[in-house]
Design an enzyme around this catalytic site. Structure first.
Site, PDB file in Angstrom:
ATOM      1  N   CYS B 131       4.070   3.488   2.243  1.00 16.88           N
ATOM      2  CA  CYS B 131       4.491   3.576   0.789  1.00 16.88           C
ATOM      3  C   CYS B 131       3.625   2.284  -0.016  1.00 16.88           C
ATOM      4  O   CYS B 131       3.326   2.375  -1.325  1.00 16.88           O
ATOM      5  CB  CYS B 131       6.138   2.949   0.675  1.00 16.88           C
ATOM      6  SG  CYS B 131       6.567   1.777   1.768  1.00 16.88           S
ATOM      7  N   HIS B 257       6.947  -1.814  -4.926  1.00 16.24           N
ATOM      8  CA  HIS B 257       5.985  -2.542  -4.127  1.00 16.24           C
ATOM      9  C   HIS B 257       4.949  -2.841  -5.252  1.00 16.24           C
ATOM     10  O   HIS B 257       4.501  -1.715  -6.065  1.00 16.24           O
ATOM     11  CB  HIS B 257       5.338  -1.754  -3.030  1.00 16.24           C
ATOM     12  CG  HIS B 257       5.981  -1.552  -1.731  1.00 16.24           C
ATOM     13  ND1 HIS B 257       7.374  -2.149  -1.523  1.00 16.24           N
ATOM     14  CD2 HIS B 257       5.905  -0.950  -0.710  1.00 16.24           C
ATOM     15  CE1 HIS B 257       7.900  -1.802  -0.462  1.00 16.24           C
ATOM     16  NE2 HIS B 257       7.230  -1.081   0.041  1.00 16.24           N
TER      17      HIS B 257
END
Lengths: 353, 353
Positions: B131, B257
């Site tokens: 990710c 993120h």
């Protein structure tokens, strides 16, 4: 001079000033009189400092009469005006603002790195570095001495108290608003809505967020905070051509700034040699055992004096580069402690015939 | 094949699986039957997906009979065992775990960057990247095409949902414990004490903290997460010698993120040219006006598809380097969305005679 010198603390009631009083309490036999000075709205307040109850005085030229060393923990424009006034009244000024840091006639001193610079003060003023620079540079300097620093690539994780008490207050306010709602943080804008319009000194909410901006716009998209780290690192290390790229990011931490550091050196490095250099360095504590859960973190470093350093590893694709992580209390080493250390070097000088 | 292909979602009830059902709901006319598969404890659960109420089935070899494409959002060891079983039953497997990413016979596909690689699948398996890699690489690839990438220095700000639903739960628990106590975060260990011993999937508290560690110990002090970013970036961009140094840090953000990127190129760069390349790039949204408070942040990027990119500036000391900040939803582009996009490339291929 045989009597202990007189110290003035200007900005005694702010976030840094409060930590300063705490630090002075633990450092006896350095100062004679301690004079607390602050802005109008704090005048007359009683503050405990070094076991004494002191009454906060107004900022006037006369307040500096008889003062040997005057510390300033106030906004840039207040320092710019008042540090020279303190000097004309006979004090040496130690300034924690950004007003004088890049002045050629003002040394930028980190006692672990360039203590000799305190004597080089044609304007009677000594500057204290920015809190993010300080947390990081104490760990970088011993590695520079070992390997010869050429370049720094930095990303910061800066605490809200770097923006003063109002930064701390707004984060606590926001945490109260988001706590308990377990759906928050999963839809665009949901945290903005929960937090409301009062963002305190920040351009965006800090709760459940990170904000890639600190300071004001400088040249070409860089922030003032990012420029400070570059310029101050160069000046402190005496490396005017040091390559520095910093990205400054605010995070939901109360106190203690962290920095992810990628440092490129003139010679090959090794992680164990770097650890050895840091183990013996003043102002540094090595915490580097990830498998045991040991790495530098704000919740441990806050309230302590040293810069915590860990995650030390040699770059996999460059034998001359080290990657590591540093955390330091921005109100202590990043501000009050470094100022107190500079002032103590001056106190020693004043007492030496 | 004229009928629409059959899709299986393995791990349908986890953090990523839940987002996957949401995404499939918005993407009609791609799949015929959708089959939800999960571990024992979720079997029989009813889940709404694409307007239908589906009953979760057990993970058995027979569950893959008649399936054209099987997505896996499960731990590495479950994927390692079951993706090949799905293939023997006739499905193409699209795997979101780390089990196959570095397998030479498994392509690592980001549809905006290397869609042609889906056809190169000797094992019948296609891997989805980590990710953190995904959030960042979508923005890096257009700049690589423009200037020729040589080196990446990265520092991450990773959300707790990267560690699954248990990561989200523990952060919310901790926030409830620290909210309201305005003294917290100012003494070493005070947050540890308030939070208690249950740290969920993390090695330290996340509330009021940042944790410079994600994954498990790899070689020479590097974490597995840091190694993944290096290896996967090289494979996706087809640059086996790309220099990469990443520091992975967990922050108290629920989802999305962020990565601070310092990218060095083969040729000189300019910030406006980089902005232009990103403005026209698929899967990217440019938010780059700091004076107006516009920069990429988790609270805005969460729940959206693209990687948000901003803070673009040319390095002051290297005309070949760019610094910028990227934020992307780790459950969407970082996981479910990229998997769905790969699966859709396959659906299109299956329908083309």
């Amino acid at each position: 001079m045989t009597a202990l010198p007189t110290l003035a603390v200007v900005g005694a009631t702010g976030a840094v000033g409060t930590v300063m009083c705490e630090l002075l309490t633990g450092r006896r036999n350095v100062w004679g009189e301690i004079r607390l000075i602050a802005s109008e709205r704090s005048v007359g307040r009683r503050v405990r400092c070094r076991g004494e109850e002191l009454v906060v005085q107004a900022l006037t030229p006369e307040a500096f009469d008889g003062v040997d060393v005057a510390m300033f923990d106030v906004p840039d424009e207040v320092s710019a005006e008042w540090a020279p006034i303190a000097v004309t009244r006979g004090a040496i000024a130690v300034d924690n603002s950004g007003a004088f840091r890049m002045d050629r006639d003002v040394p930028l001193v980190v006692p672990e790195i360039n203590p000799e610079q305190v004597r080089n003060r044609p304007r009677g003023i000594i500057a204290n570095a920015n809190c993010t620079t300080l947390a990081m540079i104490v760990a970088v300097a011993p590695l520079h001495r070992e390997y010869g620093l050429r370049e720094l690539v930095l990303a910061s994780y800066q605490a809200v108290s770097g923006a003063g008490q109002s930064g701390v207050d707004i984060l606590h306010d926001q945490l109260t608003k988001v706590a308990g709602d377990r759906t928050l943080g999963s839809r665009t804008g949901d945290v903005r809505q929960a937090v409301g319009d009062d963002l305190g000194p920040f351009p965006a909410p800090l709760a459940l967020n990170v904000v890639p901006w600190a300071g004001s716009p400088a040249d070409s998209g860089w922030s003032s905070e990012e420029m400070k780290i570059r310029n101050e690192s160069r000046k402190i290390l005496g490396l005017p051509d040091l390559k520095v790229s910093a990205t400054c990011v605010r995070v939901p931490v109360v106190t203690a700034h962290s920095v992810a550091v990628h440092a490129v050196f003139a010679t090959e490095v090794d992680a164990e040699g770097a650890r050895e250099a840091l183990r013996n360095a003043p102002g540094v504590i090595l915490v580097d055992d990830p498998a045991a859960g040991e790495f530098p973190m704000p919740i441990d470093a806050v309230g302590t004096d040293p810069s915590w350093v860990g995650r030390i590893r040699r770059a996999l694709d460059d034998p001359r580069a080290l990657d590591f992580f540093v955390t330091g209390d921005n109100l202590r080493k990043g501000a009050a402690l470094n100022t107190a250390q500079i002032a103590e070097l001056l106190a020693k000088e004043l007492r030496t015939p």
